[in-house]
Design a protein around this motif. Structure first.
Motif, PDB file in Angstrom:
ATOM      1  N   ARG A   3       0.825  -1.207   0.000  1.00  0.00           N
ATOM      2  CA  ARG A   3       0.000   0.000   0.000  1.00  0.00           C
ATOM      3  C   ARG A   3       0.866   1.267   0.000  1.00  0.00           C
ATOM      4  NH1 ARG A   3      -5.312  -1.463   1.212  1.00  0.00           N
ATOM      5  NH2 ARG A   3      -5.960   0.645   1.728  1.00  0.00           N
ATOM      6  N   GLU A   4       2.040   1.184   0.656  1.00  0.00           N
ATOM      7  CA  GLU A   4       2.873   2.382   0.807  1.00  0.00           C
ATOM      8  C   GLU A   4       3.456   2.833  -0.537  1.00  0.00           C
ATOM      9  OE1 GLU A   4       2.835  -0.062   2.986  1.00  0.00           O
ATOM     10  OE2 GLU A   4       2.170   0.990   4.779  1.00  0.00           O
ATOM     11  N   ILE A   5       3.950   1.867  -1.327  1.00  0.00           N
ATOM     12  CA  ILE A   5       4.583   2.248  -2.606  1.00  0.00           C
ATOM     13  C   ILE A   5       3.567   2.925  -3.545  1.00  0.00           C
ATOM     14  CG2 ILE A   5       5.741   1.369  -4.700  1.00  0.00           C
ATOM     15  CD1 ILE A   5       7.225  -0.593  -2.879  1.00  0.00           C
ATOM     16  N   PRO A   6       2.355   2.357  -3.715  1.00  0.00           N
ATOM     17  CA  PRO A   6       1.378   3.077  -4.563  1.00  0.00           C
ATOM     18  C   PRO A   6       1.066   4.483  -4.046  1.00  0.00           C
ATOM     19  CG  PRO A   6       0.637   0.841  -4.198  1.00  0.00           C
ATOM     20  CD  PRO A   6       1.846   1.024  -3.345  1.00  0.00           C
ATOM     21  N   LEU A   7       0.972   4.636  -2.718  1.00  0.00           N
ATOM     22  CA  LEU A   7       0.702   5.977  -2.169  1.00  0.00           C
ATOM     23  C   LEU A   7       1.841   6.935  -2.505  1.00  0.00           C
ATOM     24  CD1 LEU A   7      -0.750   5.107   1.358  1.00  0.00           C
ATOM     25  CD2 LEU A   7      -1.964   6.140  -0.545  1.00  0.00           C
ATOM     26  N   PHE A   8       3.078   6.404  -2.442  1.00  0.00           N
ATOM     27  CA  PHE A   8       4.262   7.204  -2.745  1.00  0.00           C
ATOM     28  C   PHE A   8       4.263   7.600  -4.234  1.00  0.00           C
ATOM     29  CE2 PHE A   8       8.825   7.437  -3.912  1.00  0.00           C
ATOM     30  CZ  PHE A   8       9.166   8.513  -3.116  1.00  0.00           C
ATOM     31  N   ILE A   9       3.893   6.649  -5.103  1.00  0.00           N
ATOM     32  CA  ILE A   9       3.850   6.938  -6.552  1.00  0.00           C
ATOM     33  C   ILE A   9       2.834   8.057  -6.823  1.00  0.00           C
ATOM     34  CG2 ILE A   9       3.196   6.005  -8.832  1.00  0.00           C
ATOM     35  CD1 ILE A   9       4.267   3.274  -7.879  1.00  0.00           C
ATOM     36  N   THR A  10       1.636   7.920  -6.237  1.00  0.00           N
ATOM     37  CA  THR A  10       0.594   8.939  -6.444  1.00  0.00           C
ATOM     38  C   THR A  10       1.081  10.307  -5.982  1.00  0.00           C
ATOM     39  OG1 THR A  10      -1.094   7.262  -6.090  1.00  0.00           O
ATOM     40  CG2 THR A  10      -1.814   9.546  -5.918  1.00  0.00           C
ATOM     41  N   TYR A 221      -9.062   3.846  -3.785  1.00  0.00           N
ATOM     42  CA  TYR A 221      -8.673   3.224  -5.052  1.00  0.00           C
ATOM     43  C   TYR A 221      -7.721   2.046  -4.858  1.00  0.00           C
ATOM     44  CZ  TYR A 221      -4.268   5.842  -4.684  1.00  0.00           C
ATOM     45  OH  TYR A 221      -3.069   6.339  -4.269  1.00  0.00           O
ATOM     46  N   LEU A 222      -7.134   1.924  -3.653  1.00  0.00           N
ATOM     47  CA  LEU A 222      -6.217   0.805  -3.390  1.00  0.00           C
ATOM     48  C   LEU A 222      -6.987  -0.471  -3.044  1.00  0.00           C
ATOM     49  CD1 LEU A 222      -3.507   2.605  -1.253  1.00  0.00           C
ATOM     50  CD2 LEU A 222      -3.308   1.870  -3.609  1.00  0.00           C
TER      51      LEU A 222
ATOM     52  N   MET B 116      -0.389  -6.234  -7.775  1.00  0.00           N
ATOM     53  CA  MET B 116       0.625  -5.511  -8.571  1.00  0.00           C
ATOM     54  C   MET B 116       0.002  -4.407  -9.432  1.00  0.00           C
ATOM     55  SD  MET B 116       2.929  -8.729  -9.697  1.00  0.00           S
ATOM     56  CE  MET B 116       4.118  -7.857 -10.667  1.00  0.00           C
ATOM     57  N   SER B 117      -1.289  -4.558  -9.719  1.00  0.00           N
ATOM     58  CA  SER B 117      -1.946  -3.541 -10.564  1.00  0.00           C
ATOM     59  C   SER B 117      -2.127  -2.216  -9.814  1.00  0.00           C
ATOM     60  CB  SER B 117      -3.298  -4.059 -11.053  1.00  0.00           C
ATOM     61  OG  SER B 117      -4.177  -4.195  -9.972  1.00  0.00           O
ATOM     62  N   ARG B 118      -1.859  -2.226  -8.492  1.00  0.00           N
ATOM     63  CA  ARG B 118      -1.987  -0.969  -7.737  1.00  0.00           C
ATOM     64  C   ARG B 118      -0.949   0.072  -8.171  1.00  0.00           C
ATOM     65  NH1 ARG B 118      -2.525  -3.365  -1.656  1.00  0.00           N
ATOM     66  NH2 ARG B 118      -4.676  -4.050  -1.776  1.00  0.00           N
ATOM     67  N   TRP B 119       0.211  -0.378  -8.612  1.00  0.00           N
ATOM     68  CA  TRP B 119       1.260   0.578  -9.009  1.00  0.00           C
ATOM     69  C   TRP B 119       0.818   1.398 -10.219  1.00  0.00           C
ATOM     70  CZ3 TRP B 119       7.021  -0.992  -8.116  1.00  0.00           C
ATOM     71  CH2 TRP B 119       7.150  -1.511  -6.811  1.00  0.00           C
ATOM     72  N   PRO B 120       0.412   0.736 -11.335  1.00  0.00           N
ATOM     73  CA  PRO B 120      -0.083   1.561 -12.461  1.00  0.00           C
ATOM     74  C   PRO B 120      -1.333   2.351 -12.092  1.00  0.00           C
ATOM     75  CG  PRO B 120      -0.403  -0.780 -12.899  1.00  0.00           C
ATOM     76  CD  PRO B 120       0.472  -0.681 -11.702  1.00  0.00           C
ATOM     77  N   MET B 121      -2.196   1.763 -11.241  1.00  0.00           N
ATOM     78  CA  MET B 121      -3.393   2.504 -10.809  1.00  0.00           C
ATOM     79  C   MET B 121      -2.980   3.770 -10.054  1.00  0.00           C
ATOM     80  SD  MET B 121      -6.294   1.559 -11.785  1.00  0.00           S
ATOM     81  CE  MET B 121      -7.341   2.453 -10.668  1.00  0.00           C
ATOM     82  N   ALA B 122      -1.925   3.622  -9.228  1.00  0.00           N
ATOM     83  CA  ALA B 122      -1.426   4.774  -8.459  1.00  0.00           C
ATOM     84  C   ALA B 122      -0.898   5.839  -9.412  1.00  0.00           C
ATOM     85  CB  ALA B 122      -0.327   4.326  -7.505  1.00  0.00           C
ATOM     86  N   PHE B 123      -0.231   5.396 -10.492  1.00  0.00           N
ATOM     87  CA  PHE B 123       0.266   6.368 -11.479  1.00  0.00           C
ATOM     88  C   PHE B 123      -0.917   7.088 -12.140  1.00  0.00           C
ATOM     89  CE2 PHE B 123       1.301   7.761 -15.706  1.00  0.00           C
ATOM     90  CZ  PHE B 123       2.507   8.417 -15.522  1.00  0.00           C
ATOM     91  N   ILE B 124      -1.922   6.302 -12.576  1.00  0.00           N
ATOM     92  CA  ILE B 124      -3.094   6.883 -13.253  1.00  0.00           C
ATOM     93  C   ILE B 124      -3.790   7.885 -12.323  1.00  0.00           C
ATOM     94  CG2 ILE B 124      -5.416   6.335 -14.143  1.00  0.00           C
ATOM     95  CD1 ILE B 124      -4.190   3.644 -15.130  1.00  0.00           C
TER      96      ILE B 124
END
Lengths: 226, 237
Positions: A3-10, A221-222, B116-124
């Motif tokens: 969860r942390e990495i996607p939050l960081f990317i956003t 969204y996560l 793993m699809s959370r990473w591209p979703m996070a980018f979008i």
């Protein structure tokens, strides 16, 4: 970390794009452009994901012997046929060198024979449903409904020859009551005021939501999974 | 007319009738056309995305000589390849990142790896949030407020303009009253409630205008389809 990495990317992507507005110089300006291209590339994968999901749903319906499985076959044939014709540029220049939608290609024929008539007719079908909705909406039960009715009626009639012939005889000082003039005035003044208030409200909502997303306050969204 | 023209006319005409058959009731012809539309349109947008974005912006950027594989005109290919080499190498090879993110997005189809699809979703989400924040702030918030700040008494070359004065007053007080209606932190009572009520009327005019406009757009589409059917039947008889 899931969860942390996607939050960081956003956070990084969102912040970089906001900073690019205030510092329109390198590297932020180029970063803004590159992120837009990256977004488009990922969107193509989203189309592929959508296509894969479509296939999965309809193959599942066929294997489960759903009563409407024959229509699922129609969807799959239409999907795979169009996909192969478009990707391999059948009927165009030799190999893959031509324009995929040039005149004479099979993809152009599929576009003209299937995509355009089906899409346009689907949307034109809404004219009939809008007519039945009008019947319900055009019952002036309250003051608000009456205002909506009058505005819609003037816009509808004002854009047709009927609107012109109904009031063209009005003398010069009363020309502002000529229905086409009234229709234009409603569109450019009270309608503008209402639309503008809605736009300002929507903008405030989007700005607040975007900030919540960038700062990691909004995380729905996560998903629920850890 | 050649064979492909006849094919387009006949298939288009029959599919149009199949869709219109829904006006009677749901039936197999409508279901056939509806399911065909879903399949064809999904593939259509995939093909468009593939040839307009995936090939030039991803494959062409990472490996510029590949442009010549997809271009009939060698001169045009050389120009495009040269412009691609003009880009900084790290931006060109940086396109591998969306390629990896895109592949990760496809893991949604496999439940065990779908995290793993959370990473591209996070980018979008990050991209959409970043661009929407700045775009809406500029065009739908600041610009709309700025456009509402107009003179309430208008004089033009001919002197006092009653029409423009009334229009500007309606715009300024219309926007303010409609915004008051959207403000729910204070109870809609007294002068505040009265202003909110005027705001509702302004919004009703806007909804009525939008409704009238939508009806007109749909009817013009319907007329277009009727014209098409007319030309089809005209070619038959």
């Amino acid at each position: 970390m899931r969860r942390e990495i996607p939050l960081f990317i956003t956070f990084i992507i969102g912040t970089a794009l906001v900073v690019a507005l205030f510092i329109p110089h390198e590297p932020f300006r180029e970063l803004d452009h590159q992120f837009s291209v990256w977004f488009d590339i990922i969107a193509v994968f989203a189309f592929i994901l959508g296509g894969g999901n479509l296939l999965r749903v309809h193959v599942d319906r066929i294997t489960r012997k759903h009563p409407d499985r024959i229509y699922s076959m129609v969807t799959i044939v239409g999907f795979l046929g169009t996909l192969l014709i478009g990707l391999f540029k059948f009927g165009g220049d030799p190999g893959l060198t031509g324009n995929y939608i040039a005149q004479g290609t099979w993809f152009k024929v599929v576009y003209d024979a299937f995509f355009v008539p089906l899409g346009a007719t689907m949307f034109s079908l809404l004219a009939f449903f809008v007519a039945s909705a009008s019947y319900r909406a055009f019952r002036a039960k309250t003051r608000e409904a009456t205002i909506l009715l009058i505005a819609a009626f003037i816009i509808l009639v004002g854009r047709t020859p009927l609107g012109y012939y109904l009031t063209f005889w009005l003398p010069e000082p009363l020309q502002f009551l000529h229905i086409p003039n009234l229709s234009s005035w409603i569109m450019s003044v009270p309608n503008l005021a209402g639309q503008r208030a809605i736009m300002i409200g929507i903008a405030l909502g989007i700005i607040a939501t975007s900030l919540k997303l960038i700062l990691g306050i909004e995380r729905s969204y996560l998903g629920q999974e850890k | 007319m050649n064979f492909s023209d006849y094919f387009v006319l006949w298939v288009g005409g029959l599919l149009t009738l199949m869709i219109f058959s829904f006006l009677y009731r749901d039936n197999p012809f409508y279901k056939f056309a509806e399911h065909l539309f879903v399949g064809v349109s999904a593939a259509y947008w995939m093909v468009v995305g593939f040839w307009t974005t995936f090939i030039p912006n991803l494959i062409g950027s990472i490996y510029p000589p590949s442009v010549s594989w997809f271009t009939a005109n060698p001169e045009e290919a050389r120009t495009v390849i040269a412009s691609l080499y003009d880009q900084m190498w790290y931006w060109r090879y940086g396109r591998i990142v969306p390629l990896i993110l895109g592949c990760m997005l496809l893991t949604r189809l496999a439940p065990k790896a779908s995290w793993m699809s959370r990473w591209p979703m996070a980018f979008i989400i990050g991209y959409a949030a970043g661009t929407n924040l700045t775009r809406y702030l500029q065009s739908d918030f600041v610009a709309q407020i700025k456009a509402t700040l107009v003179p309430l008494i208008v004089f033009n070359e001919a002197g006092f303009s009653l029409g423009e004065t009334i229009s500007n007053i309606v715009i300024v007080f219309g926007v303010l009253s409609a915004l008051v209606y959207f403000f729910f932190s204070k109870e809609h009572k007294g002068w505040f409630g009265g202003t909110a009520r005027v705001g509702i009327w302004v919004l009703m005019v806007a909804f009525g205008a939008a409704f009238g406009y939508t009806v007109m757009a749909r009817i013009s589409l319907l007329i277009g389809r009727m014209n098409f059917l007319g030309s089809w039947l005209g070619s038959v008889f």
